[in-house]
Design a protein around this motif. Structure first.
Motif, PDB file in Angstrom:
ATOM      1  N   PHE A 165       0.833  -1.197   0.000  1.00 52.16           N
ATOM      2  CA  PHE A 165       0.000   0.000   0.000  1.00 52.16           C
ATOM      3  C   PHE A 165       0.869   1.249   0.000  1.00 52.16           C
ATOM      4  CE2 PHE A 165      -2.804   3.225   1.861  1.00 52.16           C
ATOM      5  CZ  PHE A 165      -3.951   3.041   1.113  1.00 52.16           C
ATOM      6  N   ALA A 166       1.955   1.236   0.806  1.00 56.15           N
ATOM      7  CA  ALA A 166       2.875   2.371   0.861  1.00 56.15           C
ATOM      8  C   ALA A 166       3.564   2.575  -0.482  1.00 56.15           C
ATOM      9  CB  ALA A 166       3.913   2.145   1.959  1.00 56.15           C
ATOM     10  N   GLU A 167       3.978   1.463  -1.087  1.00 55.72           N
ATOM     11  CA  GLU A 167       4.672   1.528  -2.379  1.00 55.72           C
ATOM     12  C   GLU A 167       3.767   2.112  -3.453  1.00 55.72           C
ATOM     13  OE1 GLU A 167       6.470  -1.627  -5.652  1.00 55.72           O
ATOM     14  OE2 GLU A 167       6.245  -2.237  -3.573  1.00 55.72           O
ATOM     15  N   ARG A 168       2.516   1.662  -3.500  1.00 58.04           N
ATOM     16  CA  ARG A 168       1.598   2.137  -4.530  1.00 58.04           C
ATOM     17  C   ARG A 168       1.158   3.578  -4.263  1.00 58.04           C
ATOM     18  NH1 ARG A 168       0.285  -1.331  -8.717  1.00 58.04           N
ATOM     19  NH2 ARG A 168      -0.255   0.731  -9.494  1.00 58.04           N
TER      20      ARG A 168
ATOM     21  N   ILE B 142      -4.157 -12.557  -3.208  1.00 60.90           N
ATOM     22  CA  ILE B 142      -5.426 -11.940  -3.597  1.00 60.90           C
ATOM     23  C   ILE B 142      -5.469 -10.496  -3.134  1.00 60.90           C
ATOM     24  CG2 ILE B 142      -7.921 -11.963  -3.165  1.00 60.90           C
ATOM     25  CD1 ILE B 142      -7.094 -14.116  -5.081  1.00 60.90           C
ATOM     26  N   VAL B 143      -5.083 -10.263  -1.880  1.00 66.53           N
ATOM     27  CA  VAL B 143      -5.111  -8.906  -1.331  1.00 66.53           C
ATOM     28  C   VAL B 143      -4.182  -7.987  -2.111  1.00 66.53           C
ATOM     29  CG1 VAL B 143      -4.724  -7.482   0.719  1.00 66.53           C
ATOM     30  CG2 VAL B 143      -5.696  -9.770   0.977  1.00 66.53           C
ATOM     31  N   LEU B 144      -2.958  -8.460  -2.390  1.00 72.91           N
ATOM     32  CA  LEU B 144      -1.996  -7.630  -3.110  1.00 72.91           C
ATOM     33  C   LEU B 144      -2.467  -7.323  -4.526  1.00 72.91           C
ATOM     34  CD1 LEU B 144       1.396  -9.208  -1.961  1.00 72.91           C
ATOM     35  CD2 LEU B 144       0.140  -7.292  -0.963  1.00 72.91           C
ATOM     36  N   GLU B 145      -3.038  -8.319  -5.185  1.00 72.95           N
ATOM     37  CA  GLU B 145      -3.539  -8.101  -6.545  1.00 72.95           C
ATOM     38  C   GLU B 145      -4.677  -7.091  -6.543  1.00 72.95           C
ATOM     39  OE1 GLU B 145      -5.609 -10.642 -10.209  1.00 72.95           O
ATOM     40  OE2 GLU B 145      -4.490 -11.705  -8.636  1.00 72.95           O
ATOM     41  N   ALA B 146      -5.540  -7.176  -5.529  1.00 78.84           N
ATOM     42  CA  ALA B 146      -6.661  -6.240  -5.439  1.00 78.84           C
ATOM     43  C   ALA B 146      -6.168  -4.820  -5.172  1.00 78.84           C
ATOM     44  CB  ALA B 146      -7.618  -6.690  -4.334  1.00 78.84           C
ATOM     45  N   ILE B 147      -5.152  -4.672  -4.324  1.00 77.21           N
ATOM     46  CA  ILE B 147      -4.590  -3.350  -4.051  1.00 77.21           C
ATOM     47  C   ILE B 147      -4.010  -2.754  -5.324  1.00 77.21           C
ATOM     48  CG2 ILE B 147      -2.698  -2.144  -2.871  1.00 77.21           C
ATOM     49  CD1 ILE B 147      -3.168  -4.007  -0.484  1.00 77.21           C
ATOM     50  N   ASP B 148      -3.248  -3.562  -6.067  1.00 77.99           N
ATOM     51  CA  ASP B 148      -2.681  -3.082  -7.329  1.00 77.99           C
ATOM     52  C   ASP B 148      -3.783  -2.643  -8.283  1.00 77.99           C
ATOM     53  OD1 ASP B 148      -0.078  -3.507  -6.519  1.00 77.99           O
ATOM     54  OD2 ASP B 148       0.098  -5.471  -7.475  1.00 77.99           O
ATOM     55  N   GLY B 149      -4.840  -3.440  -8.348  1.00 68.93           N
ATOM     56  CA  GLY B 149      -5.951  -3.119  -9.232  1.00 68.93           C
ATOM     57  C   GLY B 149      -6.632  -1.815  -8.851  1.00 68.93           C
ATOM     58  N   CYS B 150      -6.779  -1.565  -7.546  1.00 67.59           N
ATOM     59  CA  CYS B 150      -7.400  -0.332  -7.078  1.00 67.59           C
ATOM     60  C   CYS B 150      -6.585   0.889  -7.490  1.00 67.59           C
ATOM     61  CB  CYS B 150      -7.540  -0.363  -5.552  1.00 67.59           C
ATOM     62  SG  CYS B 150      -8.950  -1.309  -4.965  1.00 67.59           S
ATOM     63  N   PHE B 151      -5.278   0.802  -7.308  1.00 70.37           N
ATOM     64  CA  PHE B 151      -4.440   1.949  -7.651  1.00 70.37           C
ATOM     65  C   PHE B 151      -4.368   2.168  -9.157  1.00 70.37           C
ATOM     66  CE2 PHE B 151      -3.124   1.773  -3.269  1.00 70.37           C
ATOM     67  CZ  PHE B 151      -2.819   3.098  -2.972  1.00 70.37           C
TER      68      PHE B 151
ATOM     69  N   SER C 210      -6.733   5.486   2.582  1.00 69.60           N
ATOM     70  CA  SER C 210      -7.085   4.415   3.508  1.00 69.60           C
ATOM     71  C   SER C 210      -7.127   3.070   2.799  1.00 69.60           C
ATOM     72  CB  SER C 210      -8.460   4.698   4.140  1.00 69.60           C
ATOM     73  OG  SER C 210      -8.939   3.561   4.834  1.00 69.60           O
ATOM     74  N   LEU C 211      -6.718   2.051   3.515  1.00 66.67           N
ATOM     75  CA  LEU C 211      -6.786   0.698   2.973  1.00 66.67           C
ATOM     76  C   LEU C 211      -8.232   0.294   2.710  1.00 66.67           C
ATOM     77  CD1 LEU C 211      -4.838  -1.637   2.297  1.00 66.67           C
ATOM     78  CD2 LEU C 211      -5.211  -2.506   4.605  1.00 66.67           C
ATOM     79  N   GLY C 212      -9.144   0.961   3.406  1.00 68.10           N
ATOM     80  CA  GLY C 212     -10.561   0.669   3.224  1.00 68.10           C
ATOM     81  C   GLY C 212     -11.027   0.897   1.800  1.00 68.10           C
ATOM     82  N   TYR C 213     -10.286   1.719   1.039  1.00 73.93           N
ATOM     83  CA  TYR C 213     -10.608   1.968  -0.366  1.00 73.93           C
ATOM     84  C   TYR C 213     -10.586   0.676  -1.171  1.00 73.93           C
ATOM     85  CZ  TYR C 213     -10.141   4.098  -5.041  1.00 73.93           C
ATOM     86  OH  TYR C 213     -10.316   4.455  -6.359  1.00 73.93           O
ATOM     87  N   CYS C 214      -9.811  -0.290  -0.697  1.00 70.57           N
ATOM     88  CA  CYS C 214      -9.636  -1.549  -1.422  1.00 70.57           C
ATOM     89  C   CYS C 214     -10.574  -2.664  -0.940  1.00 70.57           C
ATOM     90  CB  CYS C 214      -8.188  -2.029  -1.289  1.00 70.57           C
ATOM     91  SG  CYS C 214      -6.957  -0.820  -1.785  1.00 70.57           S
ATOM     92  N   THR C 215     -11.424  -2.362   0.021  1.00 63.64           N
ATOM     93  CA  THR C 215     -12.268  -3.395   0.636  1.00 63.64           C
ATOM     94  C   THR C 215     -13.081  -4.170  -0.391  1.00 63.64           C
ATOM     95  OG1 THR C 215     -12.467  -2.112   2.675  1.00 63.64           O
ATOM     96  CG2 THR C 215     -14.096  -3.838   2.308  1.00 63.64           C
ATOM     97  N   HIS C 216     -13.810  -3.447  -1.222  1.00 60.86           N
ATOM     98  CA  HIS C 216     -14.685  -4.119  -2.191  1.00 60.86           C
ATOM     99  C   HIS C 216     -13.875  -4.891  -3.225  1.00 60.86           C
ATOM    100  CE1 HIS C 216     -18.217  -2.308  -0.502  1.00 60.86           C
ATOM    101  NE2 HIS C 216     -17.790  -1.083  -0.735  1.00 60.86           N
TER     102      HIS C 216
END
Length: 224
Positions: free
Chosen positions: A23-26, A53-62, A76-82
């Protein structure tokens, strides 16, 4: 490795560390995870959502955020919840398959065999006997896992993966360790840190990723 993968509980430390550092990197700017963010990571861990799965979803969100042209940072990490929830559901649905899908135990057995083969291949590519030995031992341990004990998630594999990466890091030849550390430092220079603790955790997670890339170590997950 003196561990019993069937009884050793997974260590959440790497799970949280990897998520926090990705999350920090992105994000690329200073931030501190909130109490709600930590609670969310605990939820994902307790729900046995694989780290991949979590990392792929974070990348996708950014990526979506960037393509959308939004100027405000994701705060917020909550942005990636869905995204995490939807991706996990999608992958589970694919894993279960349709009427012609193979039985879950058969699928798990096949995945374990494929992972063991990948680890063996990584060992054969290494000209460092110590590292190759660690990889071969892990491949053997994966083959000894009973698919019947793994219907719920990746706990045993996560325990093996954590031990594997720790052992490889300790066994790194000095020249390799120096090269990888230089790569880590180059990446960290692109990120501004206001918290030394976050920097240390990000540095650790980045080094782990570089170790994976250098030796071709796959993520040990039941999901392909």
């Amino acid at each position: 490795m003196n561990r019993d993968p069937d009884t050793t509980p997974p260590d959440p430390a790497e799970y949280f560390l990897e998520i926090e550092s990705r999350f920090a990197e992105r994000r690329g700017t200073p931030f501190v995870l909130s109490a709600k963010d930590w609670a969310l990571m605990n939820e994902w861990f307790d729900a046995k959502i694989p780290l991949a799965i979590v990392l792929e979803a974070i990348d996708g969100c950014f990526e979506s955020h960037k393509k959308g042209g939004r100027r405000r940072n994701v705060s917020s990490l909550g942005y990636c919840t869905h995204a995490v929830r939807d991706l996990w559901k999608e992958r589970r649905d694919l894993q279960v398959g349709g009427e012609d899908a193979i039985l879950p135990e058969d699928g798990i057995a096949g995945r374990l065999s494929a992972l063991a083969d990948e680890i063996d291949a990584a060992a054969s590519r290494s000209d460092e006997s110590g590292i190759a030995g660690i990889l071969k031992t892990t491949a053997s341990e994966i083959r000894r896992l009973d698919p019947k004990t793994l219907p719920e998630g990746d706990e045993a594999l996560l325990a093996l993966e954590t031990g594997l990466l720790d052992e490889v890091e300790r066994a790194l030849p000095e020249s390799v360790a120096s090269t990888l550390q230089n790569r880590v430092e180059a990446q960290l220079r692109k990120i501004q840190f206001s918290d030394d603790r976050v920097r240390e955790r990000t540095e650790k997670a980045t080094l782990v990723r570089e170790i994976r890339r250098h030796y071709g170590i796959p993520r040990l997950s039941l999901l392909g």
